[in-house]
Design an enzyme around this catalytic site. Structure first.
Site, PDB file in Angstrom:
ATOM      1  N   CYS A   1       3.845  -4.006  -5.830  1.00 49.37           N
ATOM      2  CA  CYS A   1       4.352  -4.666  -4.626  1.00 49.37           C
ATOM      3  C   CYS A   1       5.411  -3.796  -3.948  1.00 49.37           C
ATOM      4  O   CYS A   1       5.476  -3.721  -2.721  1.00 49.37           O
ATOM      5  CB  CYS A   1       4.940  -6.036  -4.970  1.00 49.37           C
ATOM      6  SG  CYS A   1       3.831  -7.108  -5.894  1.00 49.37           S
TER       7      CYS A   1
ATOM      8  N   CYS B   1       8.114  -5.920  -8.805  1.00 50.87           N
ATOM      9  CA  CYS B   1       6.770  -5.480  -9.163  1.00 50.87           C
ATOM     10  C   CYS B   1       6.527  -4.100  -8.558  1.00 50.87           C
ATOM     11  O   CYS B   1       6.684  -3.921  -7.350  1.00 50.87           O
ATOM     12  CB  CYS B   1       5.746  -6.486  -8.638  1.00 50.87           C
ATOM     13  SG  CYS B   1       4.049  -5.882  -8.511  1.00 50.87           S
TER      14      CYS B   1
END
Length: 460
Positions: free
Chosen positions: A396, A393
């Site tokens: 992230c 991600c």
């Protein structure tokens, strides 16, 4: 370690004290009772950290993160994972990071080199005489030729310096500026085997742990996660201080990331508009003492320990920024001056904390053994910074890289005390330097442990 609203006692009512951990707002009394007292491996108690952060640090660090110098972070989110074939990037739209258009970046930031921190020279002709110097774009015109040559030497030295992190090459076409205020850390829906593999690799391969020792709640343990963790902590307490510290820092970093995801969770999406907010169920799954068999409070205490380490680093690096040669340069003279003043005020506050962690207790054995252990410590952490390029991600990955780099910079500072003490006032030093990327990561990572999330104010 974000301050939230602690549940009040019977006599306190609505005037509950603002607490260092944002999610202590979630905590039932049984959890809160376990996240208290003196931390292991130091002489500091949690209440003192809470009070110091709430009234000294948090208001100023929040303002600092909003300054142009600290809100724009250059990062390469396209570096391939160096350890395994990637599963592919997360397709969830909230995983996406919106890069900042070139036109939005302050001219003083985008025109400079990663090592830039001083004013642009007025006499550009002198800089053009040297190809390397022209790349710096940060040399004050009042410096002598000798000092300018020192800047160039410093730039070369910095490339070979022993870092605790794998730094992104800011000259890469794939590196982009990101506005951190417009790309906040929060839960995006990224989970499953890809996310689990990242943290499992960090703990199993980089925390000095033999394969025969299983972490608490590890689903791969022979007991299928039923072990209460006592065997693990018996092993951990048998390690030297340096390796215990390493584990606690990684656990604290992991806890910080999980806490912010729980506090800013994707709850639902209606008519294409996401709704974000605290997720009590998710928090309890990760930190409740019953659901985690006592592991949750340990994780939270490790987060406090991580805060202490970074707090200590800020107090140690103050002399670097107190020099007149250092300007947090963006091109806006007044804002740059105000930003430096605010930063120096924060440093003064960090120096006033009475219960700092004593890093001199680390690597204090025989010189040869201590040097070898320190290098092992550094390489393990550097490896973890490389694992962050395996996060699927983008959002992230952004915050994982930033917080890891921030901690790596803090460690670099703590173990460079002699070099910092020898810094010259009006010229760069070959012994210790920080790039802008490291500076931005250091203060923003510390901000993640200090800053109060607005939604926490409504809890309790």
């Amino acid at each position: 370690m974000s301050p939230g609203v602690r549940r009040a006692g019977a006599g306190q009512g609505a005037a509950a004290a603002v607490q260092l951990l944002v999610t202590l707002s979630f905590l039932p009394s049984v959890v809160e009772a376990q996240v208290t007292g003196v931390l292991d491996d130091c002489l500091c108690d949690i209440d003192s950290i809470d009070n110091f952060n709430t009234f000294k640090i948090f208001p100023k660090i929040k303002k600092l993160q909003e300054r142009d110098y600290f809100r724009y972070y250059k990062v390469n989110l396209k570096r391939p994972c160096p350890f395994w074939a990637e599963d592919g990037h997360c397709s969830i739209k909230d995983c996406h990071v919106e890069p900042c258009p070139e036109s939005k970046i302050p001219v003083g930031i985008k025109a400079g080199n990663s090592n830039k921190y001083s004013k642009v020279a007025n006499n550009t002709k002198e800089l053009e005489d040297c190809e390397q110097a022209s790349k710096l774009g940060a040399i004050n015109s009042t410096l002598s030729n000798q000092s300018k040559e020192a800047f160039i030497d410093w730039a070369r030295y910095d490339d070979s310096q022993d870092h605790f992190c794998e730094l992104d090459d800011e000259r890469s076409p794939a590196a982009q500026y990101v506005d951190l205020l417009l790309n906040p850390e929060r839960y995006t829906g990224y989970k499953g085997s890809s996310a689990w593999r990242v943290w499992n690799s960090i703990y199993e391969e980089n925390c000095f742990k033999p394969r025969s020792v299983y972490r608490p709640l590890n689903p791969l343990a022979p007991s299928r996660g039923e072990d209460d963790g006592e065997s693990f902590y018996t092993w951990l307490e048998g390690l030297c201080l340096e390796k215990r510290v390493f584990y606690k820092l990684i656990s604290g970093l992991h806890a910080s990331i999980n806490l912010h995801l729980c506090a800013n969770y994707l709850l639902e999406e209606t008519w294409g508009k996401p709704s974000w907010g605290p997720n009590m169920k998710e928090f309890k799954r990760r930190f409740d003492p019953v659901e985690t068999k006592g592991e949750g409070p340990r994780r939270l205490k490790n987060l406090y320990f991580l805060y202490l380490i970074e707090l200590r680093a800020l107090s140690k690096v103050a002399p670097y920024f107190e020099r007149s040669i250092v300007d947090l340069y963006t091109g806006n003279v007044q804002e740059d001056a105000d930003t430096k003043t605010l930063l120096l005020n924060i440093f003064q506050d960090t120096k006033s904390f009475p219960m700092h962690f004593d890093e001199k207790s680390m690597f204090a054995g025989d010189k040869k053994g201590a040097k070898s252990l320190k290098e092992e410590f550094r390489l393990h952490f550097k490896n973890i910074s490389r694992i962050m390029d395996c996060v699927g991600c983008d959002k992230c990955r952004l915050w994982g890289k930033l917080q890891t780099q921030g901690l790596g910079t803090a460690l670099k500072i703590l173990f460079s005390e002699k070099e910092i003490q020898k810094l010259p006032e009006n010229s760069p030093s070959k012994g210790f330097q920080l790039t802008r990327q490291e500076i931005v990561a250091l203060l923003n990572a510390f901000g993640r442990f200090s800053v109060c999330r607005p939604e926490a104010q409504t809890l309790g």
